[in-house]
Scaffold this motif. Structure first.
Motif, PDB file in Angstrom:
ATOM      1  N   PHE A  49       1.008  -1.172   0.153  1.00 34.04           N
ATOM      2  CA  PHE A  49      -0.001  -0.153   0.029  1.00 34.04           C
ATOM      3  C   PHE A  49       0.848   1.115  -0.092  1.00 34.04           C
ATOM      4  N   PRO A  50       0.882   2.015  -1.165  1.00 34.08           N
ATOM      5  CA  PRO A  50       1.805   3.020  -1.285  1.00 34.08           C
ATOM      6  C   PRO A  50       1.367   4.376  -0.901  1.00 34.08           C
ATOM      7  N   GLY A  51       0.314   4.634  -0.340  1.00 34.23           N
ATOM      8  CA  GLY A  51      -0.565   6.040  -0.140  1.00 34.23           C
ATOM      9  C   GLY A  51      -0.812   5.771   1.286  1.00 34.23           C
ATOM     10  N   TYR A  52      -2.086   6.764   1.486  1.00 34.82           N
ATOM     11  CA  TYR A  52      -2.602   7.210   2.664  1.00 34.82           C
ATOM     12  C   TYR A  52      -4.009   7.012   2.512  1.00 34.82           C
ATOM     13  N   MET A  53      -4.710   6.560   3.513  1.00 33.39           N
ATOM     14  CA  MET A  53      -6.248   6.451   3.743  1.00 33.39           C
ATOM     15  C   MET A  53      -6.703   7.054   4.984  1.00 33.39           C
ATOM     16  N   PRO A  57       1.760   4.291   4.025  1.00 37.85           N
ATOM     17  CA  PRO A  57       2.585   3.204   3.276  1.00 37.85           C
ATOM     18  C   PRO A  57       3.293   2.191   3.973  1.00 37.85           C
ATOM     19  N   CYS A  58       2.855   0.928   3.399  1.00 40.32           N
ATOM     20  CA  CYS A  58       3.220  -0.211   4.213  1.00 40.32           C
ATOM     21  C   CYS A  58       3.123  -1.549   3.042  1.00 40.32           C
ATOM     22  N   VAL A  59       4.045  -2.498   3.654  1.00 36.93           N
ATOM     23  CA  VAL A  59       4.197  -3.576   2.770  1.00 36.93           C
ATOM     24  C   VAL A  59       3.649  -4.687   4.012  1.00 36.93           C
ATOM     25  N   TYR A  70       6.837   2.266   6.112  1.00 31.33           N
ATOM     26  CA  TYR A  70       7.806   2.926   5.554  1.00 31.33           C
ATOM     27  C   TYR A  70       8.293   4.172   6.432  1.00 31.33           C
ATOM     28  N   GLU A  71       7.181   5.036   6.546  1.00 28.34           N
ATOM     29  CA  GLU A  71       7.516   6.249   7.235  1.00 28.34           C
ATOM     30  C   GLU A  71       8.126   5.971   8.718  1.00 28.34           C
ATOM     31  N   ALA A  72       7.371   5.157   9.366  1.00 30.17           N
ATOM     32  CA  ALA A  72       8.086   4.822  10.713  1.00 30.17           C
ATOM     33  C   ALA A  72       9.372   4.121  10.953  1.00 30.17           C
ATOM     34  N   ASP A  73       9.255   3.434   9.629  1.00 29.65           N
ATOM     35  CA  ASP A  73      10.670   2.676   9.500  1.00 29.65           C
ATOM     36  C   ASP A  73      10.698   1.263  10.478  1.00 29.65           C
TER      37      ASP A  73
END
Length: 201
Positions: A133-137, A143-145, A162-165
């Motif tokens: 999921f490359p975006g925001y809701m 963004p996550c995998v 991704y953002e939080a690593d």
């Protein structure tokens, strides 16, 4: 929804609507009932989260299959199925008359035709299921995998934000509510799943 599905089943049982069921096609028709993702925005307990999230409350949905004479009645399986599995399953059930080569047209999913026909006999193992999921809701998703895989008879789920690593690892077999993050206690398993994510990406 129930009424619409009922009308569909009525047409399959009596295609001409004249009460003559001799031309019924219901026994030659596979009907699958499912949803694209997760439950309501209210409460999916014991699953954590809601539609739009990548916790189980946001992605886990039932799949109901109806195919008299082909699918054993009153059977239940916990075999994982992903939306990308439908296409290869339909190709399989259609007799594989057109099966693209992996080089020409790679398929992301895998057929679950054997699971439909023999749900009690087919092994539970399958390739991992992945989500990107490359975006925001809103506040629900960032963004996550995600990877969901079987290991040692258990089902595990690894998430990377991704953002939080940040990584999260859950044993879905024992912790369906995703309350106990195992990332610190099972780094080797997390590492193996992260390699599978990298290969898939």
């Amino acid at each position: 929804m129930d009424q619409t599905l009922g009308r569909l089943m009525d047409v399959l049982a009596d295609p001409n609507g004249d009460g003559d069921t001799s031309d019924s096609i219901v026994n030659q028709t596979l009907v699958l009932f499912t949803s694209d993702n997760g439950g309501t925005h209210f409460d999916n307990l014991p699953l954590r989260g809601v539609k739009g999230m990548f916790t189980e409350g946001g992605i886990r949905v039932p799949l109901i299959a109806h195919w008299p004479g082909k699918i054993p009645a009153n059977t239940v399986t916990d075999h994982m199925v992903h939306a990308v599995d439908f296409y290869p399953t339909f190709l399989d059930l259609a007799g594989k008359q057109w099966q693209p080569s992996a080089e020409t047209h790679p398929l992301d999913g895998e057929s679950f035709a054997d699971v439909l026909r023999r749900p009690d006999e087919v092994e539970r193992t399958r390739a991992p299921i992945f989500y990107l999921f490359p975006g925001y809701m809103g506040s629900r998703a960032q963004p996550c995998v995600v990877a969901i895989d079987e290991a040692g008879g258990k089902r595990y789920k690894l998430l990377y934000f991704y953002e939080a690593d940040a990584w999260q690892l859950y044993n879905l077999s024992d912790d369906i509510s995703e309350q106990n993050n195992l990332i610190g206690s099972q780094p080797e398993l997390a590492g193996e799943l992260s390699k599978k994510i990298s290969a898939w990406l």
